[in-house]
Write an enzyme that holds these catalytic residues in place. Structure first.
Site, PDB file in Angstrom:
ATOM      1  N   GLU A  13      -3.126   7.438  -5.150  1.00  0.00           N
ATOM      2  CA  GLU A  13      -4.014   7.147  -6.764  1.00  0.00           C
ATOM      3  C   GLU A  13      -4.873   7.412  -6.527  1.00  0.00           C
ATOM      4  O   GLU A  13      -5.678   7.631  -6.131  1.00  0.00           O
ATOM      5  CB  GLU A  13      -4.124   5.269  -5.720  1.00  0.00           C
ATOM      6  CG  GLU A  13      -2.627   4.631  -5.412  1.00  0.00           C
ATOM      7  CD  GLU A  13      -2.984   3.174  -5.571  1.00  0.00           C
ATOM      8  OE1 GLU A  13      -3.625   2.728  -6.186  1.00  0.00           O
ATOM      9  OE2 GLU A  13      -1.934   2.708  -5.046  1.00  0.00           O
ATOM     10  N   HIS A  56      -0.963   0.173  -9.939  1.00  0.00           N
ATOM     11  CA  HIS A  56      -1.863  -0.743  -9.096  1.00  0.00           C
ATOM     12  C   HIS A  56      -2.036  -2.227  -9.952  1.00  0.00           C
ATOM     13  O   HIS A  56      -3.687  -2.327  -9.780  1.00  0.00           O
ATOM     14  CB  HIS A  56      -2.918   0.227  -8.685  1.00  0.00           C
ATOM     15  CG  HIS A  56      -2.913  -0.873  -7.302  1.00  0.00           C
ATOM     16  ND1 HIS A  56      -3.630  -0.045  -5.577  1.00  0.00           N
ATOM     17  CD2 HIS A  56      -3.289  -2.471  -6.657  1.00  0.00           C
ATOM     18  CE1 HIS A  56      -3.952  -0.336  -4.835  1.00  0.00           C
ATOM     19  NE2 HIS A  56      -3.780  -1.805  -5.520  1.00  0.00           N
ATOM     20  N   ARG A  60       0.551  -0.987  -0.448  1.00  0.00           N
ATOM     21  CA  ARG A  60       0.241   0.035  -0.200  1.00  0.00           C
ATOM     22  C   ARG A  60       1.023   1.394  -1.052  1.00  0.00           C
ATOM     23  O   ARG A  60       1.628   0.920   0.727  1.00  0.00           O
ATOM     24  CB  ARG A  60      -1.049   0.003   0.958  1.00  0.00           C
ATOM     25  CG  ARG A  60      -2.276  -0.633   1.302  1.00  0.00           C
ATOM     26  CD  ARG A  60      -3.003  -0.579   0.327  1.00  0.00           C
ATOM     27  NE  ARG A  60      -3.925  -1.485   0.155  1.00  0.00           N
ATOM     28  CZ  ARG A  60      -5.121  -2.562  -0.536  1.00  0.00           C
ATOM     29  NH1 ARG A  60      -3.810  -2.452  -1.943  1.00  0.00           N
ATOM     30  NH2 ARG A  60      -5.628  -2.906  -1.012  1.00  0.00           N
TER      31      ARG A  60
HETATM   32  C1  DGY Z   1      -6.037  -5.451  -3.455  1.00  0.00           C
HETATM   33  O1  DGY Z   1      -6.575  -6.796  -2.306  1.00  0.00           O
HETATM   34  O2  DGY Z   1      -5.698  -5.230  -1.343  1.00  0.00           O
HETATM   35  C2  DGY Z   1      -5.315  -5.633  -4.008  1.00  0.00           C
HETATM   36  O3  DGY Z   1      -4.539  -4.881  -3.796  1.00  0.00           O
HETATM   37  C3  DGY Z   1      -6.079  -4.755  -4.893  1.00  0.00           C
HETATM   38  O4  DGY Z   1      -5.741  -5.242  -6.113  1.00  0.00           O
END
Ligand code: DGY
Length: 332
Positions: free
Chosen positions: A279, A297, A250
């Site tokens: 983002e 992402h 993240r």
């Molecule tokens: C998640 O599942 O946390 C991913 O980052 C979304 O694609």
């Protein structure tokens, strides 16, 4: 307000906040009274408040900015947030639970693809693949020469992993068995020897220890308040100047401003990033740097995985409205 078991499946009003793979949308239509956000653009504050009042289940995802006041909105109807994704830092779990809302997620099915992408970014950053492609496409390549675009060797290097859960372990497998890398890691709780033995991985005592010991550091901890800026200026300063940071976890785990400074000043050699603090807004300073590989992402972005995530979210909701315990409840 409706609770689980009260609503016959076909009458459960469901909202899907973004477009999903066709096959899963089709299944949603067969199972629920479903509304799709066909514009596929992020819902607004007011959209979310209204959604909490008008739907029994909302199927949100990582790009949703659910406003704090939605959870306690008057005449709230929603009883299930069936997240499309494993990470749920965009959902206020304590507020949801306090409001009696069940939250589910989709663990496991995106492990392989996210680990694959982490290795892809690691290779891309170390071997300057993006930079090379930009050079070639802009007709600046003048041909092979022994000193051209020298990168960092991946095979046999030390990989540090922050967060040794499913995805961290999957990256360790690829790196150790595929690239002969030595694995060190930081994890809040002690990891069992039968797991560490699979990649001969060594658990170190702090994030700093891992940063200092590694040629590459890959982040695999959840986002949210507890891990915000775990990788700050000090952590980056502990890295070798030849080191690379890879983030498929993240954006808020990394202090982006400190990372840009470290990349600009040569405190670290490079980075491979799939996730960002704001983002989809990426600082222009970051985009201007040649020593960073940037992906939008894409961790779980394969057809097989995105379909599996959707089906898992539907399975969770199916169980919930059938009066059963959903298989993937987030306990927080
Ligand atoms: C998640 O599942 O946390 C991913 O980052 C979304 O694609």
């Amino acid at each position: 307000m409706c609770s689980r078991g009260d609503i016959a499946l076909k009458h459960a009003k469901a909202l899907v906040t973004r477009r999903w793979p066709q096959a899963v949308e089709q299944r949603m239509r067969e199972v629920f009274d479903v509304t799709f956000n066909t514009s596929d653009t992020p819902m607004t504050h007011d959209d979310f408040r209204a959604a909490f009042q008008n739907f029994d289940a909302i199927f949100p995802t990582v790009s949703d900015n659910i406003p704090a006041d939605a959870y306690g909105v008057e005449h709230r109807r929603v009883s299930l947030l069936a997240n499309f994704g494993v990470g749920y830092n965009h959902i206020n779990i304590p507020a949801a639970h306090a409001a009696g809302i069940t939250v589910t997620n989709t663990p496991g099915v995106l492990t392989d693809c996210t680990a694959d992408l982490a290795m892809g970014l690691l290779l891309c950053a170390a071997r300057r693949i993006g930079e090379g492609e930009r050079e070639l496409r802009s007709d600046k390549w003048v041909g092979w020469r022994p000193t051209h675009m020298i990168g960092a060797k991946v095979t046999g290097a030390t990989l540090g992993i922050i967060g040794f859960g499913r995805i961290g372990q999957a990256v360790a497998q690829r790196a150790h068995h595929g690239f002969g890398m030595k694995i060190v890691f930081y994890n809040r709780s002690t990891v069992a020897p039968e797991i560490t033995e699979m990649t001969n991985a060594q658990q170190l005592g702090s994030v700093r220890d891992v940063m200092a010991a590694s040629d590459f550091v890959s982040l695999h901890c959840p986002g949210g308040d507890e891990t915000r800026h775990v990788i700050d200026a000090q952590a980056l300063a502990a890295m070798k100047p030849t080191g690379f940071l890879i983030n498929t976890a993240r954006g808020d785990v990394v202090d982006e401003t400190a990372l840009i400074a470290a990349l600009k000043n040569g405190e670290i050699a490079g980075a491979g990033l799939d996730v960002y603090a704001q983002e989809p807004n990426i600082p222009s300073d970051l985009k201007a740097l040649e020593n960073v590989a940037l992906a939008p992402h894409l961790g779980s972005a394969t057809r097989a995985t995105r379909e599996a995530m959707g089906h898992m979210a539907v399975d969770n909701a199916h169980a919930f409205f059938d009066g059963k315990t959903p298989p993937n409840i987030v306990h927080g």
